[in-house]
Design a protein around this motif. Sequence first.
Motif, PDB file in Angstrom:
ATOM      1  N   ASP A 116       0.735  -1.413  -0.084  1.00  0.00           N
ATOM      2  CA  ASP A 116       0.136  -0.101   0.156  1.00  0.00           C
ATOM      3  C   ASP A 116       0.855   1.373  -0.109  1.00  0.00           C
ATOM      4  O   ASP A 116       0.377   2.268   0.009  1.00  0.00           O
ATOM      5  N   LEU A 117       2.083   1.162   0.132  1.00  0.00           N
ATOM      6  CA  LEU A 117       3.175   2.325   0.173  1.00  0.00           C
ATOM      7  C   LEU A 117       2.806   3.061   1.412  1.00  0.00           C
ATOM      8  O   LEU A 117       2.596   4.447   1.159  1.00  0.00           O
ATOM      9  N   ASP A 118       2.678   2.550   2.732  1.00  0.00           N
ATOM     10  CA  ASP A 118       2.550   3.391   3.672  1.00  0.00           C
ATOM     11  C   ASP A 118       3.166   2.521   5.001  1.00  0.00           C
ATOM     12  O   ASP A 118       3.471   1.407   4.868  1.00  0.00           O
ATOM     13  N   ALA A 119       3.456   3.614   5.932  1.00  0.00           N
ATOM     14  CA  ALA A 119       4.174   2.767   7.132  1.00  0.00           C
ATOM     15  C   ALA A 119       3.534   3.473   8.295  1.00  0.00           C
ATOM     16  O   ALA A 119       3.110   4.854   8.328  1.00  0.00           O
ATOM     17  N   VAL A 120       3.277   2.908   9.365  1.00  0.00           N
ATOM     18  CA  VAL A 120       2.765   3.196  10.789  1.00  0.00           C
ATOM     19  C   VAL A 120       4.195   3.336  11.566  1.00  0.00           C
ATOM     20  O   VAL A 120       4.681   2.600  11.896  1.00  0.00           O
ATOM     21  N   ALA A 193      -6.537   4.659   4.122  1.00  0.00           N
ATOM     22  CA  ALA A 193      -7.182   4.890   2.706  1.00  0.00           C
ATOM     23  C   ALA A 193      -6.280   6.023   2.074  1.00  0.00           C
ATOM     24  O   ALA A 193      -6.106   7.300   2.781  1.00  0.00           O
ATOM     25  N   LYS A 194      -6.122   5.932   1.109  1.00  0.00           N
ATOM     26  CA  LYS A 194      -5.353   7.118   0.208  1.00  0.00           C
ATOM     27  C   LYS A 194      -5.952   8.426   0.136  1.00  0.00           C
ATOM     28  O   LYS A 194      -5.300   9.589   0.096  1.00  0.00           O
ATOM     29  N   LEU A 221       2.277   7.299   7.250  1.00  0.00           N
ATOM     30  CA  LEU A 221       2.866   7.944   6.201  1.00  0.00           C
ATOM     31  C   LEU A 221       2.967   7.342   5.007  1.00  0.00           C
ATOM     32  O   LEU A 221       3.019   6.116   4.683  1.00  0.00           O
ATOM     33  N   ARG A 222       2.942   8.048   4.030  1.00  0.00           N
ATOM     34  CA  ARG A 222       2.861   7.623   2.537  1.00  0.00           C
ATOM     35  C   ARG A 222       4.331   7.727   2.273  1.00  0.00           C
ATOM     36  O   ARG A 222       5.093   8.201   2.553  1.00  0.00           O
ATOM     37  N   LEU A 223       4.576   6.440   1.507  1.00  0.00           N
ATOM     38  CA  LEU A 223       5.848   6.099   1.350  1.00  0.00           C
ATOM     39  C   LEU A 223       6.065   6.073  -0.458  1.00  0.00           C
ATOM     40  O   LEU A 223       5.353   6.147  -1.214  1.00  0.00           O
ATOM     41  N   HIS A 224       7.388   6.021  -0.961  1.00  0.00           N
ATOM     42  CA  HIS A 224       7.553   6.111  -2.260  1.00  0.00           C
ATOM     43  C   HIS A 224       8.656   4.968  -2.583  1.00  0.00           C
ATOM     44  O   HIS A 224       9.267   4.710  -1.879  1.00  0.00           O
ATOM     45  N   GLY A 225       8.546   4.526  -3.765  1.00  0.00           N
ATOM     46  CA  GLY A 225       9.646   3.531  -4.315  1.00  0.00           C
ATOM     47  C   GLY A 225      10.941   4.270  -4.584  1.00  0.00           C
ATOM     48  O   GLY A 225      10.877   5.390  -5.031  1.00  0.00           O
TER      49      GLY A 225
END
Length: 470
Positions: A116-120, A193-194, A221-225
Amino acid sequence: MVDSGENARRYTADDLGLVYDRLATRFGSRFSTGQALRDQHASVLTWLPPQAPDGVVFPESEAEVAEIVRVCADHDVPVIPYGTGTGLEGHVNAPEGGISIDTSRMNAIVAVHAEDLDAVVQPGVTRKQLNDYLRDQGLFFPIDPGADASIGGMAATRASGTNAVRYGTMKDNVLSLRAVLANGEIIATASRAKKSSAGYDLTRLLVGSEGTLGVITEVTLRLHGIPEAISAGICPFATEKAACDAVIATIQSGLAVARIELLDALMVKAANAYSGLDLPETPMLFLEFHGSEAGVAEQAERFGEIAADCGGGPFSWATKPEERTKLWTARHNAYWSGAALRPGGRSVATDVCVPLSRLAECVAETRRDIDETGLIAPIVGHVGDGNFHVQPIIDVDDPREVRACEAFLERMVTRALAMGGTCTGEHGVGQGKRKYLKAEHGEAALAAMRAIKQALDPKGIMNPGKIFPD
Ligand SMILES: Cc1cc2nc3c(=O)[nH]c(=O)nc-3n(C[C@H](O)[C@H](O)[C@H](O)COP(=O)(O)OP(=O)(O)OC[C@H]3O[C@@H](n4cnc5c(N)ncnc54)[C@H](O)[C@@H]3O)c2cc1C
């Protein structure tokens, strides 16, 4: 010893004594009133006078934060959330005394949802800690203030940094939060949810609230590749204005630069001395491109043409990863390099942000102002966003110099506001920028902000003396 704000207290010595007793009983050695620790928890990286809290407590969970806030609320004693203390506008000072809640022990990465490209994460996780953890999974978190700040502090100040031109700021990269409010209640502001249209956006209310509405206890947080290819380069210009013209043309052309940073000649000189570089001492853009191998080569070529059109160049590549790291480390060390220009002086790190089309004009006028005022004040900036810093280095014991610097700061903000900008693009308001909020937002918007503060913190115990003008 630092100023402990004796005169501004709203609670009695008995109240404080009761808070001490309750926290000491509950937290043992994780609560301290030792002078040295209290002094460390004042704002020490600013030219504003440090004001130490009355005590410091180190919670290890959200439930403990809630307990601490309830104890303080029972006795009207302020609480000051604390991340790593790198805020630059007196953010963690305690002008009314109170208890500093140091979140450094809440430093767990709770979950990474790579798909989901996120981290808690807990609030005490630092940006470098998070990126070290994510690297093996091919992911990264892009927001990079020069300091290794905590994610809680970064959310609370709506921080950004060199990557914001491509990836946005904390406003864009926080999906949701958990927080303890002033009455000890715990809220979750959103789901993972985004996007969502469900009600008021409490996430963005807390992002940038500087500890004045609640203590952030968890951040999604939103993550990125990590991009397939990264390339970096530097490009000299004869003037800051020419460099800014190139920045404006680059962004307007739709070129997706990942970083585009201005260093003026004085900052380049400082970086050479501090970081062992050998750059020509003239205004300089540092750039980075992210994408595929072919994509970054194409972007770099296009930038070289734009720079040449604006009279700059040559644009030279840092081809090896270690050269790239050296350049960006030098950029991230700009604050310390600047400070080293005048040993014994104090840095006044300030920032403004203007619409991109006004950037060149704003920087050029600021340059003129610095020269006329005679300050030692390098300029460095995240210019792709129209955001730049000036770092006057002053003798705080010389009242004339302090007055000259204050007058300069006032003019810098007035200029930015007149150009449709803001008094702070990323550092936040803290104590230092409070006086400009009315000019920036107007009476009615400020009243709306005060109404929110009053509703969520009726006793005014959450980080008092910040954001709002007296
Ligand atoms: C060398 C240097 C370079 C910098 N470069 C940049 C830059 O490029 N971009 C940028 O944006 N900033 C920059 N900064 C400023 C600073 O790093 C940021 O403001 C950062 O976000 C502060 O994080 P912190 O963990 O140190 O917070 P602190 O300084 O500890 O706290 C800052 C504020 O956030 C509140 N806070 C902290 N934790 C919480 C929490 N868990 N819940 C609620 N409130 C909380 C505090 O009460 C305070 O009001 C720089 C600072 C330095 C020293």
